[in-house]
Design a protein around this motif. Sequence first.
Motif, PDB file in Angstrom:
ATOM      1  N   CYS A   4       0.851  -1.177   0.000  1.00 62.28           N
ATOM      2  CA  CYS A   4       0.000   0.000   0.000  1.00 62.28           C
ATOM      3  C   CYS A   4       0.887   1.227   0.000  1.00 62.28           C
ATOM      4  O   CYS A   4       1.437   1.627   1.010  1.00 62.28           O
ATOM      5  N   PRO A  48      -5.755   4.595   1.456  1.00 67.21           N
ATOM      6  CA  PRO A  48      -6.025   4.643   0.013  1.00 67.21           C
ATOM      7  C   PRO A  48      -5.392   3.446  -0.686  1.00 67.21           C
ATOM      8  O   PRO A  48      -4.259   3.082  -0.377  1.00 67.21           O
ATOM      9  N   GLY A  49      -6.118   2.840  -1.567  1.00 65.97           N
ATOM     10  CA  GLY A  49      -5.628   1.654  -2.265  1.00 65.97           C
ATOM     11  C   GLY A  49      -6.655   0.545  -2.169  1.00 65.97           C
ATOM     12  O   GLY A  49      -7.830   0.790  -1.906  1.00 65.97           O
ATOM     13  N   MET A  50      -6.171  -0.690  -2.354  1.00 65.63           N
ATOM     14  CA  MET A  50      -7.058  -1.860  -2.351  1.00 65.63           C
ATOM     15  C   MET A  50      -7.037  -2.533  -0.982  1.00 65.63           C
ATOM     16  O   MET A  50      -6.025  -3.110  -0.573  1.00 65.63           O
ATOM     17  N   GLN A 206      -8.473  -1.892  -8.959  1.00 63.86           N
ATOM     18  CA  GLN A 206      -7.115  -1.464  -8.657  1.00 63.86           C
ATOM     19  C   GLN A 206      -6.767  -0.179  -9.419  1.00 63.86           C
ATOM     20  O   GLN A 206      -6.167   0.739  -8.887  1.00 63.86           O
ATOM     21  N   SER A 209      -8.350   2.639  -7.727  1.00 64.69           N
ATOM     22  CA  SER A 209      -7.702   2.979  -6.455  1.00 64.69           C
ATOM     23  C   SER A 209      -6.444   3.814  -6.684  1.00 64.69           C
ATOM     24  O   SER A 209      -6.028   4.554  -5.808  1.00 64.69           O
ATOM     25  N   LYS A 213      -8.716   6.752  -4.746  1.00 69.82           N
ATOM     26  CA  LYS A 213      -9.871   6.172  -4.071  1.00 69.82           C
ATOM     27  C   LYS A 213      -9.407   5.158  -3.022  1.00 69.82           C
ATOM     28  O   LYS A 213      -8.393   4.481  -3.214  1.00 69.82           O
ATOM     29  N   THR A 214     -10.193   5.086  -1.969  1.00 68.37           N
ATOM     30  CA  THR A 214      -9.951   4.049  -0.974  1.00 68.37           C
ATOM     31  C   THR A 214     -11.010   2.993  -1.221  1.00 68.37           C
ATOM     32  O   THR A 214     -12.204   3.265  -1.113  1.00 68.37           O
ATOM     33  N   ILE A 215     -10.566   1.822  -1.628  1.00 70.23           N
ATOM     34  CA  ILE A 215     -11.499   0.763  -2.001  1.00 70.23           C
ATOM     35  C   ILE A 215     -11.443  -0.331  -0.945  1.00 70.23           C
ATOM     36  O   ILE A 215     -10.372  -0.866  -0.646  1.00 70.23           O
TER      37      ILE A 215
END
Length: 588
Positions: A4, A48-50, A206, A209, A213-215
Motif C-alpha cells: 500500500c 487509500p488503495g485496495m 485497482q 484505487s 480512491k480508498t477501495i
Amino acid sequence: MEECSMDLYGPTLTFQNLCYCITEKQGFFCRKGHKKDVLKDVSGIMKPGMNAIMGPTGSGKTSLLDVIAGRKDPQGLCSGEVLVDSKVVTSDLRLSSAYVVQDDILMGTLTVRENLAFSVNLRLPPDQFSSQDKVFRVNNVLEELCLQDCADTKIGTEFLRGISGGERKRCSIGMELITSPSLLFLDEPTTGLDANTANSIIALLQRLSRNGKTIIFSIHQPRFSIFRQFDHLTLMNKGEIIYAGPANQAVGYFEDLGYKCEVFNNPADFFLDVINGEIDPVLGLPDAELHIRAVKSSYVCLSAHMSSWECINIAIFQLRVVCGRTVKNILRNPQTSYAQLILNIIFAVLVGLIYFQIPHTLPEALQNRIGAFFFLIINMVFGNLSAVELFINERALFIHENSSGYYRTSVYFLSKVFADLVPNRIVPVFIFSSIAYYMMGLKTDVEAFLLFALTMSLVSLSAVGLAFLVSASVSSFAMANILIALPFVFMMVFGGFLVNLNSMLSWMSWMKWASIFRYGLEAVTINEMRGQVFTDNYTVLTGEMYLKMQGIDYSLWGFWQNEIALLGIMSVCMLLAYIQLLRINRWK
Ligand SMILES: Nc1ncnc2c1ncn2[C@@H]1O[C@H](COP(=O)(O)OP(=O)(O)OP(=O)(O)O)[C@@H](O)[C@H]1O
C-alpha cells in the motif's frame, strides 16, 4: 505484489474497538433471544488503495464491511467508532460513500446508460450540474468501465436476456462511481463471476484505487492473480481480526508464527487453511497463536471530500425522474397492463352476455340486476389481486436506492402508485364499465352511467389500496396472497348479498362497516333503482319501494355516503401502505 504505497491519495478510514452483536430471536412470539457477538472488539485502518477483508464463511467480513460503511443497524453496535480522515462518522456515511451490493440491483428493463443516467440525475444536485455535465459523466463512466459496447443494451430481467454477469457488475460499480466517490465499499465483488471476469473486475478496482480512491471490499477465497492486486489485507475469523497489514507481508507473518506456505500454494488458500486448522505449525512453534497485528503506519490526513447530496435533492425533481423510470419500466414490460385490460374486456363481454338487456318485468328485473351488480363488484375486487406485487417486486431495489439517498420514500410511493393506478386500474375499469353497462341495458342517461363507472372505480381503488397495504407490509408473494384473500372473503360475506345484514348476530354485524362490497353494492343499487318502475301482471314496484324494503337509504346523501366510505377506505389503506414503506428495515 505492491505494498500500500504511501503516495496514494484518498481518504483513510479507521475503526476502533468495534463490538457488534445481534439478538437471535428464539420463536415467533419471543422478544428476547440469545445474543451473538458478530464483531469482537476489532480495530484497524484502511488506507487509500485496495483493502481486502478476507475470512472463512461466517467469520464476520460482511458485517465488518457493513458496520464501517454505515449499513448495519446501529442498534447492534455495542461499542467502538469509525473515523474517516480522523473525523468520527455515523451511519450517515452511507449517504456520502458508495456501496456496491453483492447481488447487482439494477432496473432490468432499462439500458446500462439509462441506469447510470438515473443514478446521476438523482445523486448530483440539479442546481450545480447541468444536463450536459451529467451526460458527460455518464459517458466518462461508460468509458472508464469499458461499457461503451453494451451502453444501449438492456440489463435484462427473468424474461429478457440482457448483458453478461461481468457487465452487470461493472454497471453496478458505475452506478456508484457516477458521483466520483473517494470511498468505495464492495460486498464480495467477484462472487458469481468466472475467473477471468473476476480478474478484470479486481483489475478495474485497482486502477480506480490508483486515482485517489480508498477501495474496501470483502472477498471469500480469491485466486493468486487477484490476491496479488491487494494492498492491504484484513483477515477475520469468528468475529476477530487475526491479521491486518500489508497483503504482501501476510505470508511472512504466518511463517514467523510457524505456518509454512508451500511454494506453489495460493496465499489466500493458505490463510484459510491456517484459520480452519488444516495446516499445522512447523519450526518448533506448536503453541503459535494468531494475534492481531494492527499495523500502525503513519498516514497523511486528507480532508474528507465526500459530499452529502441528501439535502440538495428536490422532491419534485426526484418525482419526475423516478416517475419517468417507472413509466419506462411499464412500457417495456407491459404484460401486466395488457393482461389487466384484456381480462376486463373479456369479463365485461361475458357479464354483458349473461345479463344481456335485463328486462323491467318482475321477478328477473330485480334478481338479475342485483346478481349482476354483485358479480361485477366481485370482479372489481378480486381482479385487483395483482396489485399485491407492486412493492414486493422491487423491494431490494427500493431498499438499496432509498438507503443510499437516491430519493425519498414519498417520491417512490407516489411514483409507483400513480404509475400503477392509471394504466392498470382506472383505464381498464372505465372500459369495463362502458361495455358491461350498455350490454346489460341499465339506465340510459349519461349521469347514471358516470356514477356507475365512478362507483366501480372507487371499489377497484379501495381493493387496490388494501392490496398496496399488504404489498408494503410483507416481502413474499405467498404471504401477501394469504393476507389479501382473507379480508376480501370476509368483506364479500358482509356485502349484503349473501346474507341479510339486519338478521346477523349484532356483535358480528359491525364488520359490514368495513366491507367494500357493501358500499359498492348499495351505491350501484341506489343509482340504478331510483326512478325505475318494475311490473308483472299484477304488481307495480318502484325502485324506491324496493330500496326501502331492503333498508337502504336512497337519498342523495344515502348514495354519496357510500362513495365517501370507499374513498375513506382507499385513503386509509394508502396512508398505512406509505407508513409501512417507511417502516421497512433498511439495515443489513
Ligand atoms: N442481521 C443478522 N442477523 C442474524 N445473524 C447475523 C446478522 N448479521 C450477521 N449475522 C451472523 O454473523 C455471522 C457473520 O456473518 P457475516 O455475513 O458477516 O459473515 P461472512 O464472513 O461475510 O460470511 P459469508 O462469506 O458466508 O457471507 C454469521 O454467523 C451470521 O449469521
